[in-house]
Design an enzyme around this catalytic site. Structure first.
Site, PDB file in Angstrom:
ATOM      1  N   HIS A 104       0.978  -1.412  -0.111  1.00  0.00           N
ATOM      2  CA  HIS A 104      -0.109  -0.110  -0.067  1.00  0.00           C
ATOM      3  C   HIS A 104       1.008   1.259  -0.033  1.00  0.00           C
ATOM      4  O   HIS A 104       2.127   1.087   0.561  1.00  0.00           O
ATOM      5  CB  HIS A 104      -0.767   0.104   1.183  1.00  0.00           C
ATOM      6  CG  HIS A 104      -1.864  -1.069   1.530  1.00  0.00           C
ATOM      7  ND1 HIS A 104      -1.411  -2.178   1.991  1.00  0.00           N
ATOM      8  CD2 HIS A 104      -3.174  -0.920   1.315  1.00  0.00           C
ATOM      9  CE1 HIS A 104      -2.523  -2.998   2.264  1.00  0.00           C
ATOM     10  NE2 HIS A 104      -3.431  -2.199   1.760  1.00  0.00           N
ATOM     11  N   ASP A 107       2.004   1.793   3.455  1.00  0.00           N
ATOM     12  CA  ASP A 107       2.930   0.912   3.884  1.00  0.00           C
ATOM     13  C   ASP A 107       4.354   1.248   3.656  1.00  0.00           C
ATOM     14  O   ASP A 107       5.377   1.250   4.434  1.00  0.00           O
ATOM     15  CB  ASP A 107       3.059  -0.330   3.157  1.00  0.00           C
ATOM     16  CG  ASP A 107       1.793  -0.999   3.460  1.00  0.00           C
ATOM     17  OD1 ASP A 107       0.929  -0.794   4.446  1.00  0.00           O
ATOM     18  OD2 ASP A 107       1.428  -1.877   2.595  1.00  0.00           O
ATOM     19  N   GLU A 235     -10.726  -6.453  -4.739  1.00  0.00           N
ATOM     20  CA  GLU A 235     -10.724  -7.846  -3.977  1.00  0.00           C
ATOM     21  C   GLU A 235     -11.923  -7.722  -3.024  1.00  0.00           C
ATOM     22  O   GLU A 235     -12.184  -7.036  -2.138  1.00  0.00           O
ATOM     23  CB  GLU A 235      -9.319  -7.493  -2.877  1.00  0.00           C
ATOM     24  CG  GLU A 235      -9.030  -8.543  -1.982  1.00  0.00           C
ATOM     25  CD  GLU A 235      -7.828  -8.504  -1.229  1.00  0.00           C
ATOM     26  OE1 GLU A 235      -6.892  -8.047  -1.675  1.00  0.00           O
ATOM     27  OE2 GLU A 235      -7.876  -8.722   0.037  1.00  0.00           O
ATOM     28  N   GLU A 270      -9.173 -13.412  -1.927  1.00  0.00           N
ATOM     29  CA  GLU A 270      -8.716 -13.983  -0.665  1.00  0.00           C
ATOM     30  C   GLU A 270      -9.299 -14.958  -0.047  1.00  0.00           C
ATOM     31  O   GLU A 270     -10.324 -14.953   0.237  1.00  0.00           O
ATOM     32  CB  GLU A 270      -8.416 -12.711   0.290  1.00  0.00           C
ATOM     33  CG  GLU A 270      -7.704 -12.829   1.486  1.00  0.00           C
ATOM     34  CD  GLU A 270      -7.453 -11.771   2.386  1.00  0.00           C
ATOM     35  OE1 GLU A 270      -6.716 -10.873   1.567  1.00  0.00           O
ATOM     36  OE2 GLU A 270      -7.295 -11.893   3.446  1.00  0.00           O
ATOM     37  N   HIS A 273     -11.193 -14.281   2.908  1.00  0.00           N
ATOM     38  CA  HIS A 273     -12.572 -13.619   2.531  1.00  0.00           C
ATOM     39  C   HIS A 273     -13.496 -14.489   2.144  1.00  0.00           C
ATOM     40  O   HIS A 273     -14.842 -14.272   2.240  1.00  0.00           O
ATOM     41  CB  HIS A 273     -12.257 -12.473   1.672  1.00  0.00           C
ATOM     42  CG  HIS A 273     -11.083 -11.535   1.938  1.00  0.00           C
ATOM     43  ND1 HIS A 273     -10.755 -10.406   1.225  1.00  0.00           N
ATOM     44  CD2 HIS A 273     -10.404 -11.155   3.292  1.00  0.00           C
ATOM     45  CE1 HIS A 273      -9.943  -9.545   2.003  1.00  0.00           C
ATOM     46  NE2 HIS A 273      -9.928 -10.179   3.041  1.00  0.00           N
ATOM     47  N   ASP A 298      -4.939 -13.745  -2.994  1.00  0.00           N
ATOM     48  CA  ASP A 298      -4.232 -13.440  -1.639  1.00  0.00           C
ATOM     49  C   ASP A 298      -4.649 -14.866  -0.913  1.00  0.00           C
ATOM     50  O   ASP A 298      -5.844 -15.191  -0.597  1.00  0.00           O
ATOM     51  CB  ASP A 298      -5.209 -12.426  -0.832  1.00  0.00           C
ATOM     52  CG  ASP A 298      -4.333 -11.167  -1.316  1.00  0.00           C
ATOM     53  OD1 ASP A 298      -3.603 -10.831  -2.113  1.00  0.00           O
ATOM     54  OD2 ASP A 298      -4.644 -10.025  -0.629  1.00  0.00           O
ATOM     55  N   ASP A 309     -11.122 -12.261  10.201  1.00  0.00           N
ATOM     56  CA  ASP A 309     -10.093 -12.282   9.167  1.00  0.00           C
ATOM     57  C   ASP A 309      -8.879 -12.502   9.846  1.00  0.00           C
ATOM     58  O   ASP A 309      -8.007 -11.599  10.107  1.00  0.00           O
ATOM     59  CB  ASP A 309     -10.178 -11.082   8.399  1.00  0.00           C
ATOM     60  CG  ASP A 309      -9.397 -11.147   7.005  1.00  0.00           C
ATOM     61  OD1 ASP A 309      -9.162 -12.244   6.640  1.00  0.00           O
ATOM     62  OD2 ASP A 309      -9.287 -10.175   6.390  1.00  0.00           O
ATOM     63  N   ASP A 341      -0.940 -12.685   1.836  1.00  0.00           N
ATOM     64  CA  ASP A 341      -1.357 -11.486   2.825  1.00  0.00           C
ATOM     65  C   ASP A 341      -1.828 -12.161   4.017  1.00  0.00           C
ATOM     66  O   ASP A 341      -2.811 -12.407   4.436  1.00  0.00           O
ATOM     67  CB  ASP A 341      -2.974 -11.035   1.987  1.00  0.00           C
ATOM     68  CG  ASP A 341      -3.674  -9.895   2.866  1.00  0.00           C
ATOM     69  OD1 ASP A 341      -3.038  -9.428   3.854  1.00  0.00           O
ATOM     70  OD2 ASP A 341      -4.401  -9.493   2.393  1.00  0.00           O
TER      71      ASP A 341
HETATM   72  C1  XUL Z   1      -7.872  -6.709   4.186  1.00  0.00           C
HETATM   73  C2  XUL Z   1      -7.111  -7.302   2.876  1.00  0.00           C
HETATM   74  C3  XUL Z   1      -6.058  -6.150   2.395  1.00  0.00           C
HETATM   75  C4  XUL Z   1      -5.946  -6.019   0.926  1.00  0.00           C
HETATM   76  C5  XUL Z   1      -5.177  -4.986   0.352  1.00  0.00           C
HETATM   77  O1  XUL Z   1      -8.607  -7.836   4.532  1.00  0.00           O
HETATM   78  O2  XUL Z   1      -7.103  -8.370   2.372  1.00  0.00           O
HETATM   79  O3  XUL Z   1      -5.018  -6.260   2.907  1.00  0.00           O
HETATM   80  O4  XUL Z   1      -5.470  -7.266   0.508  1.00  0.00           O
HETATM   81  O5  XUL Z   1      -5.833  -3.604   0.704  1.00  0.00           O
HETATM   82 CO    CO Z   2      -6.166  -9.225   0.837  1.00  0.00          CO
END
Ligand code: XUL
Ligand code: CO
Length: 443
Positions: A104, A107, A235, A270, A273, A298, A309, A341
């Site tokens: 990011h 970051d 995402e 992800e 998620h 992810d 999460d 991630d």
């Molecule tokens: C949040 C998440 C983030 C994204 C990037 O749950 O997964 O880290 O991958 O913003």
């Molecule tokens: Co993510």
């Protein structure tokens, strides 16, 4: 000036084979090994993420940071800290041997006291990243903007009731997309951090969704304006931090994209998620592939006993084998990859725990890849799947799909031919046993 070293006790991680007892070696991840026609590294395109591994101090909602992260010492000047953090990150990427990283904007560079200062900080750290990348050969899988941590984004970024917040977020994405382009990133990700609602009683759903679509159009337009050839990825996540996130899951996002003419945008899926949304990760990958939006992954996992999460490192070959099969079946991830991630547990306080987490995860992905390739090459699932739908290749199936038959036509046909179709076994248990045999055998 030489960069500071933070992992001086760790040698570069090498592949030593399944019999290796060295916990700092790969037992399955062999970057150059060719599987299903491609090097393992080219299938997986693994990336380490900046935020959980180098920014997050190990805090949770009940307690402060626990992790030993000298580059995050609050006594340091923020730009000096960013410089040290980058040295630590690239030393880690290089020693682990991953070809990619993800970040990011906030970051890699601290937020300044004004937007202008934040941009200056980012530009300076992008220059530093370009040098590290040149030196180490590590590349950007994707960049993104943090549109969720600062309090200005409490009610969302693109979906904020205040257009000035929309404008601020757009300006931030403009800069982060250009930074990602400058670093040669393969993708640009938008996770809708707070694009959702906490309560419906103060929310104009229709308006917020239209704002989100406008925002995405601005991003796609700018991507083409600057000649960024990477893929824009959304995402999906169903909830957390908001009670309901608009980018709920792959199918919701695919519908939203096609409704708004944003067909070039794909998804970054992800694992955790997916499970938060009540899906298996296998489902999300299969759905995205079927809907033509599969972009990148992810790779993490949740914990079956809680509903948040946890972002743990993947550790189940069985869970990931069918995911890999689905990805291979779809022709691979293209410009996407597997981004870790992933967060260490709060009690995994040592710096070198970062290595154990990633080594285990890469070994699990590599084994799952072997299983996926073995399933694909054997045709065990695919041949049976095709046989199951064979009727649709015949005249009746073709006429139905070609819209050559109306409801009354079908009524007449069923009556005339006295049709009485019988159920056919789906063979689920047989197929599950077959999958297990591939898991047992894959080497
Ligand atoms: C949040 C998440 C983030 C994204 C990037 O749950 O997964 O880290 O991958 O913003
Ligand atoms: Co993510």
């Amino acid at each position: 000036m030489p960069h500071r070293s933070f992992f001086e006790d760790i040698d570069p991680i090498r592949f030593r084979g399944p019999d290796s007892d060295d916990p700092l070696s790969f037992r399955w991840y062999d970057a150059d090994r060719v599987v299903a026609g491609r090097r393992m590294e080219d299938h997986l395109r693994p990336a380490a993420c900046y935020w959980h591994s180098f920014v997050w101090p190990g805090s949770d909602m009940f307690g402060e940071g626990t992790l030993e992260r000298p580059w995050n010492d609050p006594a340091l000047d923020p730009m000096d800290a960013a410089t040290d953090k980058m040295a630590a990150a690239f030393e880690f990427f290089e020693k682990l041997g991953v070809p990619f990283f993800t970040f990011h904007d906030r970051d890699i560079a601290p937020e300044g006291s004004s937007f202008k200062e934040s941009c200056r900080n980012l530009d300076q750290m992008v220059d530093a990243a370009a040098e590290h990348m040149e030196r180490t050969g590590v590349q950007v899988l994707w960049g993104t903007a943090n549109l969720f941590s600062h309090r200005r984004y409490a009610a969302g970024a693109a979906t904020n009731p205040d257009p000035e917040v929309f404008a601020y977020a757009a300006a931030q994405v403009c800069h982060a997309l250009e930074a990602t382009h400058r670093l040669g990133g393969d993708n640009y990700v938008l996770w809708g951090g707070r694009e959702g609602y906490d309560t419906l009683i103060n929310t104009d759903l229709r308006r917020e969704l239209d704002q989100l679509a406008r925002f995405l159009h601005l991003v796609v337009e700018h991507k083409h304006r600057i000649g960024f050839e990477g893929t824009i990825l959304i995402e999906p996540k169903p909830s957390e931090p908001t009670k309901h996130q608009y980018d709920f899951d792959a199918a919701t996002v695919a519908g939203f994209l096609s409704r708004h003419g944003l067909d070039e945008v794909k998804v970054n899926l992800e694992a955790n998620h997916a499970t938060l949304g009540g899906h298996s990760f296998h489902h999300e990958v299969a759905a995205a592939a079927a809907l033509g939006v599969l972009g990148s992954i992810d790779a993490n996992r949740g914990d079956a006993q809680n509903g948040w999460d946890t972002d743990q490192f993947p550790n189940s070959v069985e869970d990931l084998s069918l995911v890999m099969f689905e990805i291979l079946r779809a022709g691979g991830l293209g410009r996407g990859g597997f981004n870790f991630d992933t967060k260490l547990r709060r009690q995994s306080t040592s710096r070198d725990d970062l290595f154990y987490g990633h080594i285990g995860a890469l070994d699990v992905l590599a084994r799952a890849l072997l299983v996926g390739a073995s399933l694909l090459e054997s045709g065990d699932l695919e041949d049976r799947r095709q046989a199951r739908y064979a009727g649709w290749g015949g005249p009746l199936g073709e006429d139905i799909l070609a819209a050559a038959l109306s409801l009354p036509d079908l009524h007449a046909m069923v009556t005339d031919r006295d049709l009485d179709p019988k159920p056919v076994s789906g063979r689920q248990e047989l197929l599950e046993n077959l999958v297990n045999r591939h898991i047992e055998r894959a080497r």
